[in-house]
Design a protein around this motif. Structure first.
Motif, PDB file in Angstrom:
ATOM      1  N   GLY A 125      30.856  47.858  36.980  1.00  0.00           N
ATOM      2  CA  GLY A 125      30.692  46.534  36.390  1.00  0.00           C
ATOM      3  C   GLY A 125      30.717  46.599  34.875  1.00  0.00           C
ATOM      4  O   GLY A 125      31.345  45.772  34.200  1.00  0.00           O
ATOM      5  N   TRP A 126      30.018  47.597  34.325  1.00  0.00           N
ATOM      6  CA  TRP A 126      29.981  47.796  32.875  1.00  0.00           C
ATOM      7  C   TRP A 126      31.380  48.080  32.332  1.00  0.00           C
ATOM      8  O   TRP A 126      31.825  47.484  31.342  1.00  0.00           O
ATOM      9  N   LEU A 127      32.093  48.986  33.000  1.00  0.00           N
ATOM     10  CA  LEU A 127      33.438  49.365  32.557  1.00  0.00           C
ATOM     11  C   LEU A 127      34.418  48.197  32.658  1.00  0.00           C
ATOM     12  O   LEU A 127      35.249  47.989  31.767  1.00  0.00           O
ATOM     13  N   CYS A 128      34.327  47.442  33.756  1.00  0.00           N
ATOM     14  CA  CYS A 128      35.227  46.300  33.932  1.00  0.00           C
ATOM     15  C   CYS A 128      35.019  45.255  32.849  1.00  0.00           C
ATOM     16  O   CYS A 128      35.979  44.672  32.330  1.00  0.00           O
ATOM     17  N   PHE A 129      33.753  45.004  32.493  1.00  0.00           N
ATOM     18  CA  PHE A 129      33.488  44.027  31.439  1.00  0.00           C
ATOM     19  C   PHE A 129      34.030  44.525  30.099  1.00  0.00           C
ATOM     20  O   PHE A 129      34.672  43.776  29.356  1.00  0.00           O
ATOM     21  N   LYS A 130      33.769  45.802  29.785  1.00  0.00           N
ATOM     22  CA  LYS A 130      34.235  46.350  28.513  1.00  0.00           C
ATOM     23  C   LYS A 130      35.753  46.347  28.450  1.00  0.00           C
ATOM     24  O   LYS A 130      36.352  46.046  27.397  1.00  0.00           O
ATOM     25  N   ALA A 131      36.396  46.664  29.588  1.00  0.00           N
ATOM     26  CA  ALA A 131      37.862  46.669  29.612  1.00  0.00           C
ATOM     27  C   ALA A 131      38.406  45.258  29.420  1.00  0.00           C
ATOM     28  O   ALA A 131      39.393  45.039  28.710  1.00  0.00           O
ATOM     29  N   ALA A 132      37.755  44.278  30.038  1.00  0.00           N
ATOM     30  CA  ALA A 132      38.218  42.893  29.943  1.00  0.00           C
ATOM     31  C   ALA A 132      38.103  42.357  28.519  1.00  0.00           C
ATOM     32  O   ALA A 132      38.937  41.550  28.075  1.00  0.00           O
ATOM     33  N   THR A 133      37.082  42.800  27.792  1.00  0.00           N
ATOM     34  CA  THR A 133      36.879  42.285  26.441  1.00  0.00           C
ATOM     35  C   THR A 133      37.826  42.929  25.422  1.00  0.00           C
ATOM     36  O   THR A 133      37.865  42.504  24.277  1.00  0.00           O
TER      37      THR A 133
END
Length: 331
Positions: free
Chosen positions: A321-329
């Motif tokens: 979840g953390w990685l997906c959010f950082k990647a999306a931003t």
């Protein structure tokens, strides 16, 4: 069409995809034992499970409210990227565990993906302890009850009923009863699991509208229920083989006890707004029933794989979840 509306549509689509995957990923929860005992054919079991998952999903919204209001704080809940990242994370984990035939928890994948994305968006202070503690309590107590309740119920049945009947009569009596318990299991699964998707869509709608929704819209309930039912109808044969055939050899009475115990626990949790793992509960119940036959009757190596999946789901999905959010931003 505005960018915010387009993002909302994508998130709703992702949520329904997650619900669909949850349906076929967790079909085994409701039908593995009835298929293993040959009380129902696979086609009969899946059809019944699909219909009752839909019916169960229409019976309440307490769990949905926990997901939409009590996991991440309202200050960051308005971030649609956060919701999308949590969904992508949960979908990836569900597909991986389905591919490996591991009965992991779709519920905890979603909740802790949401936690991981929430931390990425606003730090640990953005996480609401109330909802996370409630989820962790469900994680801890539901498998324990799932293991112990069927042991007690099985011994009561053996003492009150089974010892007075021949093995053939026992099978004849409990075959129709297991159909009832499988139906109850499917109903309770829909009542708890589909509500997670309702909660996520409600959270996204509130984010788009700039407010916190206190009720789940009817169209959200119907959409989540339908997606869960369609997913269930596709089956999940890899996990069905693990749950129904690889943990312990089951008879109709064993399936009845495991399903009735698990469904009762899940239904109680749903009414209390606790997002529990139906996978955890039914697999614990199957192991509990197995121990009444003797310690060696349970294939503990397979059981160990299931428990390992439980343990790894939380940190893995938080990280995803953390990685997906950082990647999306980044985009």
């Amino acid at each position: 069409m505005s960018a915010a509306l387009l993002t909302l549509i994508v998130i709703v689509a992702l949520a329904l995809i997650f619900d669909f995957i949850n349906g076929f990923h967790d079909t085994a929860n409701a039908i593995a034992t009835s298929v293993a005992t040959r009380v129902l054919t696979p086609t009969q079991a899946i059809t019944m499970s699909a219909v009752l998952n839909i019916v169960g999903a229409l019976t309440g919204t307490a769990v949905a409210k926990t997901i939409s209001r009590d996991i991440v704080s309202p200050e960051i809940a308005g971030n649609l990227t956060l919701v999308g990242a949590a969904l992508v994370s949960a979908i990836v984990w569900n597909l991986f565990t389905w591919w490996r035939g591991i009965p992991s928890s779709s519920s905890h994948a979603l909740v802790f993906s949401l936690v991981g994305a929430g931390v990425a968006a606003g730090g640990w202070g953005s996480i609401v302890p109330k909802g996370v503690v409630k989820t962790l309590q469900g994680l801890l107590f539901s498998p324990v009850l799932g293991f112990l309740v069927p042991i007690v119920l099985m011994f009561l049945l053996l003492w009150l009923v089974v010892r007075h009947l021949s093995p053939r009569t026992v099978t004849r009596v409990f075959r129709p009863l297991q159909i009832f318990s499988a139906a109850f299991m499917a109903f309770s699964h829909g009542g708890n699991d589909a509500q997670k998707t309702m909660g996520i869509i409600t959270l996204a709608l509130g984010a788009y509208l700039g407010t916190t929704l206190n009720t789940v819209p009817l169209w959200v309930i119907l959409a989540a229920a339908t997606a869960m039912g369609i997913g269930t109808a596709t089956g999940g044969w890899r996990i069905i083989r693990t749950m129904g055939f690889k943990v312990v050899e089951l008879r109709p009475i064993d399936g009845f006890v495991a399903e009735l115990s698990a469904a009762s626990i899940i239904e109680t949790a749903s009414r209390l707004g606790i997002p529990v793992s139906t996978t955890h509960v039914i697999s614990s119940a199957i192991m509990g029933v197995g121990t009444t036959k003797g310690y060696k009757k349970v294939k503990w190596q397979v059981a160990g794989r299931i428990v390992s999946a439980w343990i790894f789901t939380i940190p893995t999905c938080m990280l995803l979840g953390w990685l997906c959010f950082k990647a999306a931003t980044l985009f």
